[in-house]
Design an enzyme around this catalytic site. Structure first.
Site, PDB file in Angstrom:
ATOM      1  N   LYS A   1       0.850  -1.214   0.000  1.00  0.00           N
ATOM      2  CA  LYS A   1       0.000   0.000   0.000  1.00  0.00           C
ATOM      3  C   LYS A   1       0.876   1.250   0.000  1.00  0.00           C
ATOM      4  CE  LYS A   1      -1.662   1.490   4.084  1.00  0.00           C
ATOM      5  NZ  LYS A   1      -1.347   2.886   4.462  1.00  0.00           N
ATOM      6  N   ASN A   2       1.878   1.277   0.878  1.00  0.00           N
ATOM      7  CA  ASN A   2       2.665   2.500   1.055  1.00  0.00           C
ATOM      8  C   ASN A   2       3.682   2.738  -0.043  1.00  0.00           C
ATOM      9  OD1 ASN A   2       1.135   2.989   3.259  1.00  0.00           O
ATOM     10  ND2 ASN A   2       2.712   2.501   4.773  1.00  0.00           N
TER      11      ASN A   2
ATOM     12  N   ARG B   1      -5.235  10.456   4.457  1.00  0.00           N
ATOM     13  CA  ARG B   1      -4.230  11.507   4.652  1.00  0.00           C
ATOM     14  C   ARG B   1      -3.168  11.492   3.556  1.00  0.00           C
ATOM     15  NH1 ARG B   1      -0.915  11.586   7.253  1.00  0.00           N
ATOM     16  NH2 ARG B   1      -0.715  13.766   7.794  1.00  0.00           N
TER      17      ARG B   1
ATOM     18  N   CYS C   1      -4.935  11.905  12.684  1.00  0.00           N
ATOM     19  CA  CYS C   1      -5.651  10.631  12.752  1.00  0.00           C
ATOM     20  C   CYS C   1      -5.434  10.074  14.162  1.00  0.00           C
ATOM     21  CB  CYS C   1      -5.138   9.670  11.681  1.00  0.00           C
ATOM     22  SG  CYS C   1      -3.504   9.069  12.031  1.00  0.00           S
TER      23      CYS C   1
ATOM     24  N   ARG D   1      -0.056  14.369  12.859  1.00  0.00           N
ATOM     25  CA  ARG D   1       0.383  14.161  11.473  1.00  0.00           C
ATOM     26  C   ARG D   1       0.529  15.487  10.694  1.00  0.00           C
ATOM     27  NH1 ARG D   1      -1.085   8.845  10.255  1.00  0.00           N
ATOM     28  NH2 ARG D   1       0.539   8.862   8.675  1.00  0.00           N
TER      29      ARG D   1
ATOM     30  N   ASP E   1       5.123   0.803  12.044  1.00  0.00           N
ATOM     31  CA  ASP E   1       3.927   0.106  11.544  1.00  0.00           C
ATOM     32  C   ASP E   1       3.866  -1.350  11.990  1.00  0.00           C
ATOM     33  OD1 ASP E   1       3.711   1.787   8.306  1.00  0.00           O
ATOM     34  OD2 ASP E   1       3.251   2.412  10.348  1.00  0.00           O
TER      35      ASP E   1
ATOM     36  N   ARG F   1      -8.352  -0.940   4.892  1.00  0.00           N
ATOM     37  CA  ARG F   1      -7.580   0.087   4.200  1.00  0.00           C
ATOM     38  C   ARG F   1      -6.220  -0.445   3.771  1.00  0.00           C
ATOM     39  NH1 ARG F   1      -7.143   5.651   7.163  1.00  0.00           N
ATOM     40  NH2 ARG F   1      -5.822   5.809   5.327  1.00  0.00           N
TER      41      ARG F   1
HETATM   42  C1  EPZ Z   1       4.202   7.121   6.363  1.00  0.00           C
HETATM   43  O1  EPZ Z   1       3.396   8.117   6.957  1.00  0.00           O
HETATM   44  C2  EPZ Z   1       3.344   5.876   6.259  1.00  0.00           C
HETATM   45  N1  EPZ Z   1       2.197   6.155   5.386  1.00  0.00           N
HETATM   46  C3  EPZ Z   1       2.866   5.455   7.652  1.00  0.00           C
HETATM   47  O2  EPZ Z   1       2.128   4.245   7.512  1.00  0.00           O
HETATM   48  C4  EPZ Z   1       4.097   5.196   8.512  1.00  0.00           C
HETATM   49  O3  EPZ Z   1       3.677   4.873   9.816  1.00  0.00           O
HETATM   50  C5  EPZ Z   1       4.991   6.451   8.539  1.00  0.00           C
HETATM   51  O4  EPZ Z   1       5.339   6.829   7.194  1.00  0.00           O
HETATM   52  C6  EPZ Z   1       6.280   6.227   9.313  1.00  0.00           C
HETATM   53  O5  EPZ Z   1       6.999   5.149   8.735  1.00  0.00           O
HETATM   54  C7  EPZ Z   1       2.379   6.111   4.051  1.00  0.00           C
HETATM   55  O6  EPZ Z   1       3.469   5.876   3.545  1.00  0.00           O
HETATM   56  C8  EPZ Z   1       1.168   6.377   3.205  1.00  0.00           C
HETATM   57  P1  EPZ Z   1       6.170  10.533   8.398  1.00  0.00           P
HETATM   58  P2  EPZ Z   1       3.910   9.652   6.979  1.00  0.00           P
HETATM   59  O7  EPZ Z   1       5.994  11.802   7.660  1.00  0.00           O
HETATM   60  O8  EPZ Z   1       4.743   9.923   5.788  1.00  0.00           O
HETATM   61  C9  EPZ Z   1       6.356  13.917  11.706  1.00  0.00           C
HETATM   62  C10 EPZ Z   1       0.369   2.764   7.852  1.00  0.00           C
HETATM   63  O9  EPZ Z   1      -0.024   2.200   8.875  1.00  0.00           O
HETATM   64  N2  EPZ Z   1       6.132  14.868  10.603  1.00  0.00           N
HETATM   65  O10 EPZ Z   1       7.347   9.678   8.063  1.00  0.00           O
HETATM   66  O11 EPZ Z   1       2.736  10.512   7.229  1.00  0.00           O
HETATM   67  C11 EPZ Z   1       5.170  13.002  11.950  1.00  0.00           C
HETATM   68  O12 EPZ Z   1       4.227  13.623  12.803  1.00  0.00           O
HETATM   69  C12 EPZ Z   1       0.754   4.218   7.911  1.00  0.00           C
HETATM   70  O13 EPZ Z   1       0.510   2.211   6.733  1.00  0.00           O
HETATM   71  C13 EPZ Z   1       6.145  16.242  10.898  1.00  0.00           C
HETATM   72  O14 EPZ Z   1       6.287  16.644  12.045  1.00  0.00           O
HETATM   73  O15 EPZ Z   1       4.849   9.661   8.248  1.00  0.00           O
HETATM   74  C14 EPZ Z   1       5.819  11.807  12.589  1.00  0.00           C
HETATM   75  O16 EPZ Z   1       6.013  12.069  13.959  1.00  0.00           O
HETATM   76  C15 EPZ Z   1       0.478   4.814   9.283  1.00  0.00           C
HETATM   77  N3  EPZ Z   1       5.970  17.123   9.872  1.00  0.00           N
HETATM   78  C16 EPZ Z   1       7.179  11.726  11.890  1.00  0.00           C
HETATM   79  O17 EPZ Z   1       7.397  13.004  11.307  1.00  0.00           O
HETATM   80  C17 EPZ Z   1       5.808  16.702   8.567  1.00  0.00           C
HETATM   81  O18 EPZ Z   1       5.676  17.560   7.675  1.00  0.00           O
HETATM   82  C18 EPZ Z   1       7.265  10.678  10.772  1.00  0.00           C
HETATM   83  O19 EPZ Z   1       6.133  10.856   9.959  1.00  0.00           O
HETATM   84  C19 EPZ Z   1       5.794  15.321   8.305  1.00  0.00           C
HETATM   85  C20 EPZ Z   1       5.968  14.433   9.333  1.00  0.00           C
END
Ligand code: EPZ
Length: 417
Positions: A22-23, A92, A116, A121, A304, A397
């Site tokens: 998915k990701n 998202r 979420c 996020r 995850d 999902r």
């Molecule tokens: C991706 O989400 C994945 N989703 C998530 O999978 C996964 O848990 C996550 O990466 C971490 O590996 C997809 O790829 C569609 P991040 P993402 O930006 O990109 C902070 C699942 O279960 N952050 O790497 O949204 C954020 O709050 C889902 O399949 C900021 O502060 O995660 C977090 O603490 C859930 N500002 C950290 O960075 C930003 O602009 C990492 O988030 C962006 C992120």
């Protein structure tokens, strides 16, 4: 709303095939916005999130054709640059259309993705990265608006690794004028496969999979056929389920190179693991060792997989500790596991101490997010009695036909309408 009913106590045995990731699929499908032509994706998982992003692209004017395991997207027909709230709120990851839209059309309006269950996020790094590439960003009435005559290559430094932030900006930079460098970039396999696909479309990206990614902008990209990589989190989920049920399963069509962190932790917990080229055999042991984990950006232990591992630790011998360092509220499943007789205490919001118990007891429980639902399914597989999980739309999902796959492995599981 569908529910899933599981009667626990059965060992998982046999073979299971892993679906496309998915990701990986979500950013790859979003990248079709960059191309004035038709992209054909194969090994596409049949998931609600994939439907969501297809509907979003169709709303933008793209023409999509769906067949089993395949999705064709023709981005040449896109005539709208606004991703509406009603579509974005469902997923998202819709934020992934922002970079491609402003890169190709010089203008994009995307509804702010809400938070979420697992955290706020924010997308501040996505936006500051686009500003570094010369876009003007405004946020009004819940929408992000990004404008740029043409993006201009720049240095972008991420405060912390962000997966979709790296993907969004890597896609945007492919059509920028000049060179961009992403520093402190995320290193997940989904980033690598996206870069490989973009390069197949004519982009010039180097360094994906490391913390420094360079992108030499080009004028345009051309169509290519793209195969989605196997889902490493689905793979890890089945590995944990095999260990928890003391089963013996062969997981086929996976990519062992993408799950080193999971393999090492499962071995430490006592599972016997045999690794082949594109499959992996997991044999559970009667005694599950308590081990500590800390979630980290790739190649660390994936956040995850945290919920699934917590379930395994609830029946391990002794005490274990889980430190969730990526998201601020990713222990919601612990409350449901407590209702099944687990012994878990949470402190500082992101440290869980788990004391192993002899067995879990079946109970009616509620899924709160995608990976929490997986942890409750594994709990149902090992609990004494029949567990009913509600709000399983969360699971739909990200897990393709999971009850069918588990039934084929011998689980007593059924979906109730
Ligand atoms: C991706 O989400 C994945 N989703 C998530 O999978 C996964 O848990 C996550 O990466 C971490 O590996 C997809 O790829 C569609 P991040 P993402 O930006 O990109 C902070 C699942 O279960 N952050 O790497 O949204 C954020 O709050 C889902 O399949 C900021 O502060 O995660 C977090 O603490 C859930 N500002 C950290 O960075 C930003 O602009 C990492 O988030 C962006 C992120």
């Amino acid at each position: 709303m569908d529910k899933i009913q599981i009667t626990g106590g059965r060992k998982l045995q046999g073979e299971v095939n892993i679906s496309g990731a998915k990701n990986a699929a979500l950013p790859l499908i979003a990248s079709s916005i960059l191309v004035n032509g038709k992209i054909c994706f194969t090994n596409v998982p049949d998931l609600m999130d994939i439907t969501s992003i297809r509907l979003l692209l169709e709303d933008l004017g793209a023409e999509c054709n769906v067949s089993p395991g395949c999705l064709e997207v023709d981005g040449s027909l896109i005539d709208k640059i606004e991703a509406e709230y009603d579509l974005v709120r469902k997923m998202r990851a819709s934020i992934l259309v922002l970079g491609p839209l402003v890169a190709r059309f010089g203008h994009a309006k995307v509804s702010m993705p809400g938070g979420c269950a697992i955290g706020a996020r924010p997308v501040n790094m996505h936006l500051s990265g686009l500003e570094a590439l010369g876009a003007t960003i405004s946020i009004e009435h819940g929408y992000i608006e990004a404008k740029a005559d043409r993006l201009v290559g720049s240095e972008i430094y991420f405060d912390m690794p962000t997966v979709t932030g790296t993907e969004n900006l890597m896609m945007a930079a492919t059509l920028a004028k000049g060179k961009s460098v992403l520093r402190n970039a995320a290193r997940e396999p989904e980033i690598v496969t996206l870069a490989q696909a973009l390069n197949k479309m004519g982009a010039k990206i180097e360094g994906a999979g490391t913390a420094i990614i360079t992108i030499e902008g080009v004028k345009e990209l051309h169509p290519a056929d793209i195969k989605i990589i196997p889902d490493r989190i689905e793979t890890g989920t089945f590995m944990v389920a095999a260990a928890a049920t003391c089963g013996d399963i062969l997981i086929k069509g996976c990519e062992p190179d993408h799950i080193g962190g999971i393999i090492s932790k499962l071995k430490a917990a006592g599972a016997i693991i045999e690794i082949f080229k594109d499959s992996i055999r997991v044999v559970g042991s009667k005694t599950i060792q308590s081990i500590d984990i800390k979630t980290l950006p790739y190649p660390g232990f994936p956040t995850d997989m945290q919920a699934q591992f917590m379930t395994l630790m609830t029946i391990a011998t002794g005490n274990s500790m889980i430190h969730e360092s990526v998201f601020e509220n990713r222990f919601i499943h612990a409350n449901e596991l407590l209702r099944m007789g687990a012994d878990i205490s949470i402190r500082n919001g992101n440290i869980a101490s788990i004391r192993g118990v002899k067995e879990l007891q079946a109970a009616p429980v509620m899924a709160s997010d995608l990976r929490a639902s997986a942890s409750l399914v594994i709990a149902g597989l090992i609990a004494k009695g029949t567990t009913t999980i509600s709000r399983v739309y969360h699971m739909d999902r990200g897990y393709e036909a999971i009850e069918k796959k588990l039934s084929l492995l011998g689980a007593d599981i059924k979906r109730m309408k």
